[in-house]
Design a protein around this motif. Sequence first.
Motif: not given
Length: 226
Positions: A2-4, A39-41, A215-217
């Motif tokens: 879900v984070i990704k 995820a690339g962050q 929060t949205a991540i």
Amino acid sequence: MVIKSNIKGLLAELQYSTAKLIAVSKTQPIEKIKEAYDAGQRIFGENKAQEMMTKHLALPPDIEWHMIGHLQTNKVKFIAPFVTLIHSVDSVKLLEEINKQGKKANRIISCLLQVHIAKEETKFGFDPDEVISLLSGPTLSQLKNIQIHGLMGMATFTKDEELIRQEFRSLKKLFDELKKRGLPKNTMMKELSMGMSADYKIAIQEGSTFVRIGTAIFGERNYTTT
Ligand SMILES: *Cc1c(COP(=O)(O)O)cnc(C)c1O
């Protein structure tokens, strides 16, 4: 997983804007940050100096660490050797300490000046007129191990979107006005850090270059387990 997908979704939203994504990882465990990294962050935001230092040591060296929370002068030494950008500079005393620790670490430390734009009394930051006088006076150019890259602000915590928009707009206006002035040699108005999970869409429309999103991540923070 879900984070990704949260990161992918946010990057798609930011794609046609000027804003870069900071994943605010305060209170989040290493595994979750690793998931975002995979995820690339690469840009992460923390609000406590020691927590940032611990995570910096535990995670890959190509992560850019951004300090976004109120920073006490006695904690600057923990992050001075590696921090990429300090968003939350809210006093001259703090600037002087960052300069001192930057000198010790043989680095020029990039900073944003935090400006008080919210209705709430509790938010840290310089008042707009204090920023103007700091940038017109002799203080900054003497701080050789500091580079000012722009401004940061936090809107009032409210559902009133018009108020949030007005506050972001006032910060952008100050930013644009300062840009037109003669600034100290170590100062530029390039970055405007504004917008969090609840208000980043408005911040992007008002010209943000860094949105700080937790929060949205990662979902809701759990303060009791950290
Ligand atoms: C915690 C924090 C954020 C992220 O907040 P979310 O609502 O979780 O996106 C952004 N900026 C600052 C200064 C913070 O302390």
